[in-house]
Motif scaffolding. Sequence first.
Motif, PDB file in Angstrom:
ATOM      1  N   PRO A 106       0.804  -1.235   0.000  1.00  0.00           N
ATOM      2  CA  PRO A 106       0.000   0.000   0.000  1.00  0.00           C
ATOM      3  C   PRO A 106       0.837   1.285   0.000  1.00  0.00           C
ATOM      4  N   PHE A 107       2.144   1.175   0.335  1.00  0.00           N
ATOM      5  CA  PHE A 107       2.955   2.390   0.512  1.00  0.00           C
ATOM      6  C   PHE A 107       3.976   2.622  -0.610  1.00  0.00           C
ATOM      7  N   ILE A 108       3.899   1.797  -1.657  1.00  0.00           N
ATOM      8  CA  ILE A 108       4.937   1.840  -2.691  1.00  0.00           C
ATOM      9  C   ILE A 108       4.487   2.655  -3.899  1.00  0.00           C
ATOM     10  N   ARG A 109       5.370   3.538  -4.387  1.00  0.00           N
ATOM     11  CA  ARG A 109       5.063   4.291  -5.610  1.00  0.00           C
ATOM     12  C   ARG A 109       5.232   3.391  -6.834  1.00  0.00           C
ATOM     13  N   LYS A 110       4.475   3.641  -7.856  1.00  0.00           N
ATOM     14  CA  LYS A 110       4.533   2.839  -9.088  1.00  0.00           C
ATOM     15  C   LYS A 110       5.908   2.907  -9.764  1.00  0.00           C
ATOM     16  N   ASP A 111       6.579   4.072  -9.605  1.00  0.00           N
ATOM     17  CA  ASP A 111       7.866   4.233 -10.300  1.00  0.00           C
ATOM     18  C   ASP A 111       9.053   3.750  -9.455  1.00  0.00           C
ATOM     19  N   SER A 112       8.774   3.180  -8.288  1.00  0.00           N
ATOM     20  CA  SER A 112       9.895   2.703  -7.467  1.00  0.00           C
ATOM     21  C   SER A 112      10.213   1.239  -7.822  1.00  0.00           C
ATOM     22  N   ILE A 113      11.285   0.742  -7.194  1.00  0.00           N
ATOM     23  CA  ILE A 113      11.673  -0.663  -7.412  1.00  0.00           C
ATOM     24  C   ILE A 113      11.633  -1.373  -6.062  1.00  0.00           C
ATOM     25  N   ILE A 114      11.015  -2.540  -6.039  1.00  0.00           N
ATOM     26  CA  ILE A 114      11.181  -3.418  -4.866  1.00  0.00           C
ATOM     27  C   ILE A 114      12.082  -4.549  -5.339  1.00  0.00           C
ATOM     28  N   THR A 115      13.100  -4.828  -4.573  1.00  0.00           N
ATOM     29  CA  THR A 115      13.944  -5.981  -4.884  1.00  0.00           C
ATOM     30  C   THR A 115      14.175  -6.749  -3.589  1.00  0.00           C
ATOM     31  N   ASP A 116      14.764  -7.933  -3.694  1.00  0.00           N
ATOM     32  CA  ASP A 116      15.064  -8.695  -2.480  1.00  0.00           C
ATOM     33  C   ASP A 116      16.449  -9.307  -2.640  1.00  0.00           C
ATOM     34  N   VAL A 117      16.949  -9.897  -1.562  1.00  0.00           N
ATOM     35  CA  VAL A 117      18.274 -10.542  -1.655  1.00  0.00           C
ATOM     36  C   VAL A 117      18.148 -12.033  -1.344  1.00  0.00           C
ATOM     37  N   GLY A 118      16.907 -12.516  -1.291  1.00  0.00           N
ATOM     38  CA  GLY A 118      16.649 -13.887  -0.836  1.00  0.00           C
ATOM     39  C   GLY A 118      17.288 -14.950  -1.719  1.00  0.00           C
ATOM     40  N   SER A 119      17.573 -16.095  -1.094  1.00  0.00           N
ATOM     41  CA  SER A 119      18.267 -17.181  -1.789  1.00  0.00           C
ATOM     42  C   SER A 119      17.340 -18.018  -2.665  1.00  0.00           C
ATOM     43  N   THR A 120      16.046 -17.727  -2.663  1.00  0.00           N
ATOM     44  CA  THR A 120      15.105 -18.442  -3.541  1.00  0.00           C
ATOM     45  C   THR A 120      14.288 -17.399  -4.295  1.00  0.00           C
ATOM     46  N   LYS A 121      13.828 -17.731  -5.498  1.00  0.00           N
ATOM     47  CA  LYS A 121      13.220 -16.688  -6.312  1.00  0.00           C
ATOM     48  C   LYS A 121      11.823 -16.991  -6.830  1.00  0.00           C
ATOM     49  N   SER A 122      11.491 -18.263  -7.161  1.00  0.00           N
ATOM     50  CA  SER A 122      10.201 -18.528  -7.813  1.00  0.00           C
ATOM     51  C   SER A 122       9.035 -18.129  -6.916  1.00  0.00           C
ATOM     52  N   SER A 123       9.122 -18.490  -5.636  1.00  0.00           N
ATOM     53  CA  SER A 123       8.005 -18.276  -4.735  1.00  0.00           C
ATOM     54  C   SER A 123       7.688 -16.781  -4.596  1.00  0.00           C
ATOM     55  N   ILE A 124       8.699 -15.956  -4.439  1.00  0.00           N
ATOM     56  CA  ILE A 124       8.446 -14.513  -4.269  1.00  0.00           C
ATOM     57  C   ILE A 124       7.987 -13.885  -5.597  1.00  0.00           C
ATOM     58  N   HIS A 125       8.467 -14.428  -6.732  1.00  0.00           N
ATOM     59  CA  HIS A 125       7.983 -13.926  -8.026  1.00  0.00           C
ATOM     60  C   HIS A 125       6.515 -14.281  -8.209  1.00  0.00           C
ATOM     61  N   ASN A 126       6.120 -15.496  -7.808  1.00  0.00           N
ATOM     62  CA  ASN A 126       4.707 -15.888  -7.925  1.00  0.00           C
ATOM     63  C   ASN A 126       3.829 -14.978  -7.079  1.00  0.00           C
ATOM     64  N   LEU A 127       4.324 -14.661  -5.885  1.00  0.00           N
ATOM     65  CA  LEU A 127       3.556 -13.773  -5.013  1.00  0.00           C
ATOM     66  C   LEU A 127       3.461 -12.366  -5.619  1.00  0.00           C
ATOM     67  N   ALA A 128       4.577 -11.881  -6.158  1.00  0.00           N
ATOM     68  CA  ALA A 128       4.566 -10.535  -6.766  1.00  0.00           C
ATOM     69  C   ALA A 128       3.511 -10.472  -7.864  1.00  0.00           C
ATOM     70  N   LYS A 129       3.400 -11.553  -8.619  1.00  0.00           N
ATOM     71  CA  LYS A 129       2.407 -11.615  -9.695  1.00  0.00           C
ATOM     72  C   LYS A 129       0.989 -11.566  -9.101  1.00  0.00           C
ATOM     73  N   GLU A 130       0.780 -12.390  -8.074  1.00  0.00           N
ATOM     74  CA  GLU A 130      -0.539 -12.406  -7.405  1.00  0.00           C
ATOM     75  C   GLU A 130      -0.917 -11.032  -6.871  1.00  0.00           C
ATOM     76  N   LEU A 131       0.089 -10.315  -6.354  1.00  0.00           N
ATOM     77  CA  LEU A 131      -0.178  -9.004  -5.750  1.00  0.00           C
ATOM     78  C   LEU A 131      -0.185  -7.888  -6.796  1.00  0.00           C
ATOM     79  N   ASP A 132      -0.012  -8.275  -8.062  1.00  0.00           N
ATOM     80  CA  ASP A 132       0.058  -7.319  -9.163  1.00  0.00           C
ATOM     81  C   ASP A 132       1.220  -6.330  -8.961  1.00  0.00           C
TER      82      ASP A 132
END
Length: 363
Positions: free
Chosen positions: A85-111
Amino acid sequence: MHYNNIAFIGFGLIGGSIARAIRKYKPESKIYAYANNTSQLLKGKNDGVIDIILKEIDDSLTECDIIFLCAPVEFNEEYLAKIKPFIRKDSIITDVGSTKSSIHNLAKELDLDDIFIGGHPMAGSEKTGYEASDALLLENAYYMITPSSKTCNKKLEALKSIIEMIKSIPFIIDYQKHDKVVATVSHLPHILAATLVNLVKDNDYEDEVMKRVAAGGFKDITRIASASPIMWEQICIVNAEPIDAMLLKYIDMLKEVHSQLTSRSGIYINNMFEKSGEYRNSFDSNSRGVLISKHDISVHIQDKPGAISIISAILAANSISIKNIGINHNREKGEGALNISFYDADSCEMASKLLKEYNYRVI
Ligand SMILES: NC(=O)c1ccc[n+]([C@@H]2O[C@H](COP(=O)([O-])OP(=O)(O)OC[C@H]3O[C@@H](n4cnc5c(N)ncnc54)[C@H](O)[C@@H]3O)[C@@H](O)[C@H]2O)c1
Ligand SMILES: O=C(O)C(=O)C[C@]1(C(=O)O)C=C[C@@H](O)C=C1
Protein backbone atom coordinates in the motif's frame (compact mmCIF):
# COMPACT_ATOMS: atom_id res chain seq x y z
CA MET A 1 14.87 9.10 -11.37
CA HIS A 2 17.93 9.19 -9.11
CA TYR A 3 17.24 6.29 -6.73
CA ASN A 4 18.55 8.33 -3.85
CA ASN A 5 16.21 7.17 -1.07
CA ILE A 6 16.84 3.53 -0.31
CA ALA A 7 15.02 1.37 2.25
CA PHE A 8 16.02 -1.93 3.85
CA ILE A 9 13.51 -4.29 5.42
CA GLY A 10 15.72 -6.63 7.44
CA PHE A 11 19.13 -5.28 8.31
CA GLY A 12 21.54 -8.12 9.04
CA LEU A 13 24.58 -9.52 7.23
CA ILE A 14 23.38 -8.91 3.67
CA GLY A 15 21.16 -5.83 4.19
CA GLY A 16 23.88 -4.24 6.33
CA SER A 17 26.61 -5.05 3.79
CA ILE A 18 24.65 -3.54 0.88
CA ALA A 19 23.77 -0.46 2.93
CA ARG A 20 27.41 0.01 3.97
CA ALA A 21 28.54 -0.29 0.35
CA ILE A 22 25.91 2.22 -0.81
CA ARG A 23 26.99 4.64 1.94
CA LYS A 24 30.62 4.17 0.84
CA TYR A 25 30.13 4.66 -2.90
CA LYS A 26 27.17 7.09 -2.84
CA PRO A 27 27.40 8.87 0.51
CA GLU A 28 24.58 11.30 -0.29
CA SER A 29 22.03 8.43 -0.37
CA LYS A 30 19.29 8.58 2.24
CA ILE A 31 19.07 5.17 3.87
CA TYR A 32 15.94 3.99 5.70
CA ALA A 33 15.85 0.70 7.62
CA TYR A 34 13.27 -1.47 9.34
CA ALA A 35 13.93 -4.75 11.20
CA ASN A 36 12.67 -6.70 14.16
CA ASN A 37 16.00 -6.16 15.89
CA THR A 38 16.30 -2.61 17.27
CA SER A 39 19.89 -2.97 18.49
CA GLN A 40 21.15 -3.71 14.96
CA LEU A 41 19.31 -0.65 13.67
CA LEU A 42 20.74 1.56 16.42
CA LYS A 43 24.26 0.34 15.60
CA GLY A 44 23.64 1.11 11.92
CA LYS A 45 22.48 4.61 12.83
CA ASN A 46 25.48 5.14 15.13
CA ASP A 47 27.84 4.04 12.35
CA GLY A 48 26.28 6.63 10.04
CA VAL A 49 25.00 3.89 7.70
CA ILE A 50 21.28 4.44 8.43
CA ASP A 51 19.69 7.89 8.23
CA ILE A 52 16.17 6.98 9.28
CA ILE A 53 15.05 4.06 11.45
CA LEU A 54 11.54 2.99 10.48
CA LYS A 55 9.51 1.93 13.51
CA GLU A 56 6.61 0.71 11.40
CA ILE A 57 5.87 -0.30 7.86
CA ASP A 58 4.06 2.89 6.92
CA ASP A 59 3.81 5.69 4.38
CA SER A 60 7.44 6.78 4.96
CA LEU A 61 8.15 4.08 2.36
CA THR A 62 6.43 6.27 -0.24
CA GLU A 63 9.55 8.49 -0.08
CA CYS A 64 11.74 5.53 -1.09
CA ASP A 65 12.89 4.93 -4.66
CA ILE A 66 14.18 1.42 -4.04
CA ILE A 67 13.33 -1.04 -1.30
CA PHE A 68 15.57 -4.03 -0.51
CA LEU A 69 13.87 -6.94 1.27
CA CYS A 70 16.69 -8.48 3.34
CA ALA A 71 15.00 -10.77 5.87
CA PRO A 72 14.81 -14.61 5.66
CA VAL A 73 12.91 -15.63 2.50
CA GLU A 74 9.46 -16.36 3.97
CA PHE A 75 9.51 -13.09 5.91
CA ASN A 76 10.47 -11.23 2.70
CA GLU A 77 7.25 -12.54 1.16
CA GLU A 78 5.25 -11.32 4.16
CA TYR A 79 6.82 -7.88 3.81
CA LEU A 80 6.17 -7.73 0.07
CA ALA A 81 2.44 -7.87 0.85
CA LYS A 82 2.72 -5.46 3.81
CA ILE A 83 4.62 -2.74 1.95
CA LYS A 84 2.37 -2.81 -1.14
CA PRO A 85 0.00 0.00 0.00
CA PHE A 86 2.96 2.39 0.51
CA ILE A 87 4.94 1.84 -2.69
CA ARG A 88 5.06 4.29 -5.61
CA LYS A 89 4.53 2.84 -9.09
CA ASP A 90 7.87 4.23 -10.30
CA SER A 91 9.90 2.70 -7.47
CA ILE A 92 11.67 -0.66 -7.41
CA ILE A 93 11.18 -3.42 -4.87
CA THR A 94 13.94 -5.98 -4.88
CA ASP A 95 15.06 -8.70 -2.48
CA VAL A 96 18.27 -10.54 -1.66
CA GLY A 97 16.65 -13.89 -0.84
CA SER A 98 18.27 -17.18 -1.79
CA THR A 99 15.11 -18.44 -3.54
CA LYS A 100 13.22 -16.69 -6.31
CA SER A 101 10.20 -18.53 -7.81
CA SER A 102 8.01 -18.28 -4.74
CA ILE A 103 8.45 -14.51 -4.27
CA HIS A 104 7.98 -13.93 -8.03
CA ASN A 105 4.71 -15.89 -7.93
CA LEU A 106 3.56 -13.77 -5.01
CA ALA A 107 4.57 -10.54 -6.77
CA LYS A 108 2.41 -11.62 -9.69
CA GLU A 109 -0.54 -12.41 -7.41
CA LEU A 110 -0.18 -9.00 -5.75
CA ASP A 111 0.06 -7.32 -9.16
CA LEU A 112 3.52 -6.06 -8.27
CA ASP A 113 5.42 -7.82 -11.04
CA ASP A 114 6.20 -4.51 -12.79
CA ILE A 115 7.71 -3.20 -9.52
CA PHE A 116 9.38 -6.28 -8.06
CA ILE A 117 12.71 -7.46 -9.50
CA GLY A 118 14.33 -10.43 -7.77
CA GLY A 119 17.94 -10.24 -6.64
CA HIS A 120 20.41 -12.62 -5.02
CA PRO A 121 24.05 -11.85 -4.25
CA MET A 122 26.18 -15.00 -4.53
CA ALA A 123 28.40 -14.22 -1.59
CA GLY A 124 27.86 -14.34 2.13
CA SER A 125 28.98 -16.07 5.23
CA GLU A 126 27.88 -18.51 7.91
CA LYS A 127 27.72 -15.49 10.25
CA THR A 128 24.58 -13.43 10.74
CA GLY A 129 23.62 -9.96 11.83
CA TYR A 130 24.60 -6.39 11.06
CA GLU A 131 27.72 -6.84 13.24
CA ALA A 132 29.12 -9.26 10.64
CA SER A 133 28.29 -6.97 7.69
CA ASP A 134 30.99 -5.44 5.56
CA ALA A 135 30.96 -2.94 2.67
CA LEU A 136 33.30 -5.28 0.78
CA LEU A 137 31.35 -8.51 1.36
CA LEU A 138 29.75 -8.53 -2.08
CA GLU A 139 32.64 -6.97 -4.00
CA ASN A 140 33.46 -8.97 -7.16
CA ALA A 141 30.70 -11.47 -6.40
CA TYR A 142 28.03 -12.41 -8.91
CA TYR A 143 24.73 -10.75 -8.03
CA MET A 144 21.89 -12.62 -9.71
CA ILE A 145 18.98 -10.57 -11.00
CA THR A 146 15.67 -12.21 -11.93
CA PRO A 147 13.44 -9.80 -13.85
CA SER A 148 9.81 -10.66 -14.60
CA SER A 149 8.16 -10.43 -18.01
CA LYS A 150 6.78 -7.05 -16.86
CA THR A 151 10.08 -5.53 -15.74
CA CYS A 152 10.82 -2.42 -17.78
CA ASN A 153 14.28 -1.80 -19.11
CA LYS A 154 14.67 1.46 -17.20
CA LYS A 155 14.18 -0.23 -13.82
CA LEU A 156 16.38 -3.18 -14.77
CA GLU A 157 19.18 -0.82 -15.80
CA ALA A 158 18.74 1.18 -12.58
CA LEU A 159 19.07 -1.96 -10.43
CA LYS A 160 22.07 -3.13 -12.46
CA SER A 161 23.80 0.20 -11.98
CA ILE A 162 23.32 0.04 -8.18
CA ILE A 163 24.76 -3.49 -8.17
CA GLU A 164 27.71 -2.32 -10.25
CA MET A 165 28.18 0.69 -8.00
CA ILE A 166 28.64 -1.60 -4.98
CA LYS A 167 31.19 -3.53 -7.12
CA SER A 168 29.20 -6.73 -7.56
CA ILE A 169 28.77 -8.37 -10.96
CA PRO A 170 25.16 -8.36 -12.25
CA PHE A 171 24.06 -11.71 -13.69
CA ILE A 172 20.60 -11.88 -15.24
CA ILE A 173 18.87 -15.23 -15.03
CA ASP A 174 15.35 -16.65 -15.27
CA TYR A 175 13.95 -17.15 -11.76
CA GLN A 176 13.01 -20.82 -12.18
CA LYS A 177 16.44 -21.65 -13.55
CA HIS A 178 17.94 -19.69 -10.66
CA ASP A 179 16.24 -21.93 -8.14
CA LYS A 180 17.54 -25.12 -9.78
CA VAL A 181 21.07 -23.72 -9.99
CA VAL A 182 21.27 -22.63 -6.35
CA ALA A 183 19.57 -25.83 -5.16
CA THR A 184 22.63 -27.64 -6.57
CA VAL A 185 25.52 -25.28 -5.79
CA SER A 186 24.33 -23.72 -2.54
CA HIS A 187 21.33 -25.33 -0.86
CA LEU A 188 22.31 -29.01 -1.19
CA PRO A 189 25.89 -28.27 -0.02
CA HIS A 190 24.47 -26.64 3.14
CA ILE A 191 22.40 -29.76 3.83
CA LEU A 192 25.44 -31.97 3.22
CA ALA A 193 27.60 -29.89 5.57
CA ALA A 194 24.97 -30.00 8.34
CA THR A 195 24.40 -33.76 8.03
CA LEU A 196 28.14 -34.48 7.93
CA VAL A 197 28.68 -32.54 11.16
CA ASN A 198 25.73 -34.31 12.77
CA LEU A 199 27.13 -37.67 11.59
CA VAL A 200 30.32 -36.95 13.56
CA LYS A 201 28.36 -35.74 16.59
CA ASP A 202 26.18 -38.85 16.64
CA ASN A 203 29.07 -41.29 16.10
CA ASP A 204 31.90 -39.77 18.12
CA TYR A 205 33.49 -41.58 21.06
CA GLU A 206 32.93 -40.49 24.64
CA ASP A 207 36.24 -38.61 24.66
CA GLU A 208 35.12 -36.73 21.50
CA VAL A 209 38.25 -37.75 19.63
CA MET A 210 36.63 -37.20 16.22
CA LYS A 211 35.77 -33.62 17.09
CA ARG A 212 39.27 -33.06 18.41
CA VAL A 213 41.28 -34.35 15.48
CA ALA A 214 38.98 -33.21 12.64
CA ALA A 215 41.36 -31.27 10.44
CA GLY A 216 41.43 -29.10 7.30
CA GLY A 217 39.39 -31.39 5.08
CA PHE A 218 36.49 -31.65 7.51
CA LYS A 219 36.62 -27.98 8.43
CA ASP A 220 36.78 -26.85 4.77
CA ILE A 221 33.72 -28.82 3.83
CA THR A 222 31.64 -27.96 6.92
CA ARG A 223 32.16 -24.22 7.61
CA ILE A 224 28.65 -23.55 6.36
CA ALA A 225 27.13 -26.02 8.83
CA SER A 226 27.18 -23.09 11.30
CA ALA A 227 24.81 -21.01 9.15
CA SER A 228 21.57 -19.52 10.52
CA PRO A 229 18.96 -22.26 11.28
CA ILE A 230 15.94 -20.02 10.62
CA MET A 231 17.37 -18.74 7.34
CA TRP A 232 18.11 -22.29 6.12
CA GLU A 233 14.82 -23.71 7.37
CA GLN A 234 13.02 -21.18 5.19
CA ILE A 235 15.29 -21.64 2.14
CA CYS A 236 14.92 -25.44 2.24
CA ILE A 237 11.14 -25.37 2.63
CA VAL A 238 10.56 -22.70 -0.02
CA ASN A 239 12.90 -24.36 -2.55
CA ALA A 240 12.10 -27.95 -1.50
CA GLU A 241 11.27 -29.28 -4.96
CA PRO A 242 14.55 -28.56 -6.80
CA ILE A 243 16.60 -29.36 -3.68
CA ASP A 244 14.86 -32.70 -3.28
CA ALA A 245 15.36 -33.57 -6.97
CA MET A 246 19.13 -33.02 -6.61
CA LEU A 247 19.23 -34.74 -3.23
CA LEU A 248 17.75 -37.89 -4.81
CA LYS A 249 20.42 -37.82 -7.54
CA TYR A 250 23.05 -37.37 -4.87
CA ILE A 251 21.69 -40.29 -2.83
CA ASP A 252 21.93 -42.44 -5.99
CA MET A 253 25.58 -41.39 -6.35
CA LEU A 254 26.30 -42.32 -2.72
CA LYS A 255 24.53 -45.66 -3.18
CA GLU A 256 26.80 -46.35 -6.15
CA VAL A 257 29.88 -45.51 -4.04
CA HIS A 258 28.55 -47.85 -1.37
CA SER A 259 28.14 -50.67 -3.86
CA GLN A 260 31.60 -50.12 -5.39
CA LEU A 261 33.18 -50.03 -1.94
CA THR A 262 31.47 -53.30 -1.04
CA SER A 263 33.12 -54.89 -4.07
CA ARG A 264 36.44 -53.09 -3.23
CA SER A 265 36.62 -51.42 -6.64
CA GLY A 266 39.70 -49.19 -6.32
CA ILE A 267 39.45 -48.26 -9.97
CA TYR A 268 35.96 -46.79 -9.42
CA ILE A 269 37.19 -44.61 -6.53
CA ASN A 270 40.24 -43.58 -8.54
CA ASN A 271 38.10 -42.56 -11.50
CA MET A 272 35.70 -40.71 -9.23
CA PHE A 273 38.51 -38.51 -7.84
CA GLU A 274 40.11 -38.13 -11.27
CA LYS A 275 36.85 -36.79 -12.69
CA SER A 276 36.05 -34.51 -9.74
CA GLY A 277 39.62 -33.19 -9.50
CA GLU A 278 39.76 -32.29 -13.17
CA TYR A 279 36.45 -30.44 -12.97
CA ARG A 280 37.16 -28.72 -9.64
CA ASN A 281 40.57 -27.56 -10.89
CA SER A 282 38.92 -26.05 -13.93
CA PHE A 283 36.97 -23.77 -11.53
CA ASP A 284 40.27 -22.47 -10.17
CA SER A 285 41.90 -21.85 -13.53
CA ASN A 286 38.95 -19.68 -14.55
CA SER A 287 39.40 -17.37 -11.62
CA ARG A 288 42.17 -14.84 -11.57
CA GLY A 289 44.63 -14.61 -8.68
CA VAL A 290 43.16 -17.39 -6.60
CA LEU A 291 45.74 -19.38 -4.69
CA ILE A 292 45.43 -22.93 -3.51
CA SER A 293 47.16 -23.67 -0.26
CA LYS A 294 46.57 -25.45 3.02
CA HIS A 295 47.75 -22.43 4.99
CA ASP A 296 45.88 -19.55 3.48
CA ILE A 297 43.54 -16.79 4.51
CA SER A 298 41.16 -14.47 2.72
CA VAL A 299 41.23 -10.83 3.71
CA HIS A 300 38.55 -8.33 2.78
CA ILE A 301 40.33 -5.40 1.21
CA GLN A 302 39.49 -2.98 -1.50
CA ASP A 303 40.53 -4.23 -4.91
CA LYS A 304 42.87 -1.31 -5.68
CA PRO A 305 46.60 -0.52 -5.98
CA GLY A 306 48.44 -0.13 -2.69
CA ALA A 307 46.09 -2.37 -0.70
CA ILE A 308 48.44 -5.36 -0.90
CA SER A 309 51.53 -3.40 0.11
CA ILE A 310 49.94 -2.24 3.38
CA ILE A 311 49.12 -5.84 4.34
CA SER A 312 52.54 -7.17 3.33
CA ALA A 313 54.22 -4.36 5.30
CA ILE A 314 52.23 -5.30 8.44
CA LEU A 315 53.24 -8.96 8.04
CA ALA A 316 56.89 -8.18 7.24
CA ALA A 317 57.17 -5.92 10.29
CA ASN A 318 56.16 -8.95 12.35
CA SER A 319 58.57 -11.33 10.56
CA ILE A 320 55.81 -13.38 8.94
CA SER A 321 56.88 -14.75 5.56
CA ILE A 322 54.35 -14.83 2.77
CA LYS A 323 54.45 -17.74 0.33
CA ASN A 324 52.10 -16.15 -2.15
CA ILE A 325 49.69 -13.24 -2.31
CA GLY A 326 47.10 -12.21 -4.86
CA ILE A 327 43.84 -10.43 -5.48
CA ASN A 328 40.84 -12.69 -5.99
CA HIS A 329 38.93 -10.76 -8.63
CA ASN A 330 36.38 -13.51 -8.98
CA ARG A 331 34.48 -13.59 -5.70
CA GLU A 332 32.33 -16.56 -6.63
CA LYS A 333 35.46 -18.61 -5.90
CA GLY A 334 36.41 -17.30 -2.46
CA GLU A 335 35.24 -15.00 0.28
CA GLY A 336 37.89 -12.31 0.56
CA ALA A 337 39.34 -10.07 -2.09
CA LEU A 338 42.93 -10.89 -1.12
CA ASN A 339 44.27 -14.42 -0.79
CA ILE A 340 47.49 -14.93 1.17
CA SER A 341 49.23 -18.25 1.60
CA PHE A 342 51.90 -19.08 4.19
CA TYR A 343 54.54 -21.75 4.59
CA ASP A 344 53.10 -23.20 7.80
CA ALA A 345 50.06 -23.21 10.07
CA ASP A 346 51.70 -21.07 12.79
CA SER A 347 52.47 -18.21 10.39
CA CYS A 348 48.95 -18.46 9.03
CA GLU A 349 47.42 -18.24 12.50
CA MET A 350 49.68 -15.35 13.60
CA ALA A 351 48.88 -13.39 10.43
CA SER A 352 45.16 -13.89 10.88
CA LYS A 353 45.32 -12.66 14.49
CA LEU A 354 47.47 -9.69 13.61
CA LEU A 355 45.34 -8.52 10.69
CA LYS A 356 42.19 -8.78 12.81
CA GLU A 357 43.89 -6.48 15.34
CA TYR A 358 44.28 -4.01 12.47
CA ASN A 359 40.51 -4.35 11.89
CA TYR A 360 40.76 -6.35 8.69
CA ARG A 361 38.03 -8.90 8.12
CA VAL A 362 39.82 -12.23 7.85
CA ILE A 363 38.32 -15.56 6.83
N1 LIG B 1 23.94 -15.27 4.64
C1 LIG B 1 24.28 -15.44 3.38
O1 LIG B 1 25.35 -15.98 3.09
C2 LIG B 1 23.34 -14.97 2.31
C3 LIG B 1 23.85 -14.74 1.03
C4 LIG B 1 22.99 -14.27 0.04
C5 LIG B 1 21.64 -14.05 0.32
N2 LIG B 1 21.18 -14.31 1.57
C6 LIG B 1 19.76 -14.02 1.83
O2 LIG B 1 19.71 -12.78 2.51
C7 LIG B 1 18.61 -12.71 3.40
C8 LIG B 1 19.09 -12.23 4.75
O3 LIG B 1 20.11 -13.07 5.21
P1 LIG B 1 21.23 -12.55 6.22
O4 LIG B 1 22.37 -13.49 6.08
O5 LIG B 1 21.44 -11.08 6.05
O6 LIG B 1 20.51 -12.86 7.59
P2 LIG B 1 20.66 -12.09 8.98
O7 LIG B 1 20.09 -13.01 10.00
O8 LIG B 1 22.04 -11.60 9.17
O9 LIG B 1 19.70 -10.84 8.82
C9 LIG B 1 18.32 -10.95 8.75
C10 LIG B 1 17.70 -9.62 9.09
O10 LIG B 1 16.28 -9.73 9.00
C11 LIG B 1 15.71 -9.31 10.21
N3 LIG B 1 14.49 -10.10 10.43
C12 LIG B 1 14.39 -11.43 10.66
N4 LIG B 1 13.10 -11.75 10.81
C13 LIG B 1 12.39 -10.63 10.68
C14 LIG B 1 11.02 -10.32 10.72
N5 LIG B 1 10.12 -11.26 10.93
N6 LIG B 1 10.67 -9.03 10.56
C15 LIG B 1 11.58 -8.06 10.33
N7 LIG B 1 12.89 -8.30 10.25
C16 LIG B 1 13.28 -9.56 10.41
C17 LIG B 1 16.75 -9.55 11.30
O11 LIG B 1 16.54 -8.73 12.41
C18 LIG B 1 17.99 -9.13 10.53
O12 LIG B 1 18.09 -7.73 10.54
C19 LIG B 1 17.98 -14.08 3.40
O13 LIG B 1 16.82 -14.05 2.63
C20 LIG B 1 19.01 -14.99 2.74
O14 LIG B 1 18.39 -16.02 2.03
C21 LIG B 1 21.99 -14.72 2.57
O1 LIG C 1 29.94 -18.35 1.90
C1 LIG C 1 28.98 -18.72 2.55
O2 LIG C 1 29.04 -18.90 3.75
C2 LIG C 1 27.69 -18.95 1.92
O3 LIG C 1 27.05 -19.84 2.32
C3 LIG C 1 27.23 -18.06 0.86
C4 LIG C 1 26.08 -18.60 0.04
C5 LIG C 1 26.52 -19.90 -0.67
O4 LIG C 1 27.51 -19.83 -1.39
O5 LIG C 1 25.89 -20.91 -0.53
C6 LIG C 1 24.91 -18.86 0.91
C7 LIG C 1 23.67 -18.53 0.60
C8 LIG C 1 23.39 -17.63 -0.46
O6 LIG C 1 22.13 -17.50 -0.84
C9 LIG C 1 24.48 -17.29 -1.32
C10 LIG C 1 25.75 -17.60 -0.99
